[in-house]
Design a protein around this motif. Structure first.
Motif, short mmCIF file in Angstrom:
data_model
loop_
_atom_site.label_atom_id
_atom_site.label_comp_id
_atom_site.label_asym_id
_atom_site.label_seq_id
_atom_site.Cartn_x
_atom_site.Cartn_y
_atom_site.Cartn_z
N ASN A 130 132.70 14.56 103.31
CA ASN A 130 132.78 14.25 101.89
C ASN A 130 134.21 14.43 101.40
N GLN A 151 127.13 9.55 97.02
CA GLN A 151 128.24 10.37 97.50
C GLN A 151 129.12 9.52 98.41
N LEU A 205 131.66 9.22 101.45
CA LEU A 205 132.06 9.92 102.66
C LEU A 205 133.23 9.17 103.30
#
Length: 234
Positions: A145, A210, A212
């Motif tokens: 991340n 999210q 990455l």
């Protein structure tokens, strides 16, 4: 903050709309719209301050290089924290402008001796970081991340996110809080999207996207971060 975006033209110090956007954490297109409106209301021809740059995909896009008075006029409507950032940046640029001429100092033997000593110290300092870049380039055990990636690249997380935003890797949708990857970076294999599930206190679940960064993306960013900053605009 580097001197990558701010520049000096005809002995007049200017600040790019791109740096203004980065300092104010705004999208560049919104800062451009603010400048267009300001110049129109002031009845100033925009061509005097117009410039161009290339984004990470090689597209030629427009920007502005504003002198101090217009920069301060522009940010007068922004909140006090953003105004303070711009003013601090101008003070830094004005201090750097007073440094001696490069050709003069290059002919000074004492300057060259000191520069060589500083360079040697810098090489020693950066050697561990260069080795870390090599490890990242061969990393194949998954993606990280943004916070984890910043730690691997030895960059403060907030500055790292600003760097990714400024160079067209991530953005936020209007009204959104989560970062989103640009499609070209997904296609290039530099970034990935993952949906993160958060369990709330009331028993419900919320889904959050999210971003990455892949091993390929980390290797690319490592090279960008160690590259002379002026080359990032070429």
């Amino acid at each position: 903050m580097n001197n990558l975006i701010a520049s000096t033209a005809n002995n007049t110090l200017t600040m790019s709309s791109r740096e203004i956007a980065e300092l104010c954490e705004k999208q560049h297109k919104n800062v451009l719209a603010d400048i267009d409106k300001m110049l129109n209301e002031l009845e100033i021809h925009s061509a005097e301050f117009s410039a161009q740059y290339k984004d990470s995909t090689g597209r030629t896009l427009r920007c502005y290089n504003l002198p101090k008075d217009l920069t301060i006029t522009l940010i007068a409507g922004y909140n006090v924290k953003l105004r303070k950032r711009i003013i601090d940046r101008w003070q830094e640029l004005e201090q750097n402008q007073g440094k001696p001429d490069l050709m003069t100092v290059l002919n000074d033997p004492s300057f060259l001796r000191n520069a060589l000593a500083e360079y040697s110290e810098k090489v020693i300092e950066l050697t561990p970081k260069a080795n870390a870049f090599d490890r990242i380039a061969t990393k194949s055990d998954g993606s990280l991340n943004l916070t984890e990636s910043a730690k691997h690249l030895q960059v403060p997380p907030k500055k790292f996110n600003q760097f990714l935003f400024a160079h067209g890797w991530i953005y936020r949708r209007a009204g959104g809080k989560s970062w989103v990857a640009y499609q070209d970076k997904l296609k290039s294999g530099y970034l990935e999207h993952k949906v993160h599930t958060v369990h709330q206190y009331d028993g419900t679940e919320s889904l959050y996207p999210q971003v990455l960064i892949t091993a390929k993306g980390l290797a690319k960013l490592a090279k960008m971060l160690e590259m002379p900053q002026q080359l990032l605009l070429e």
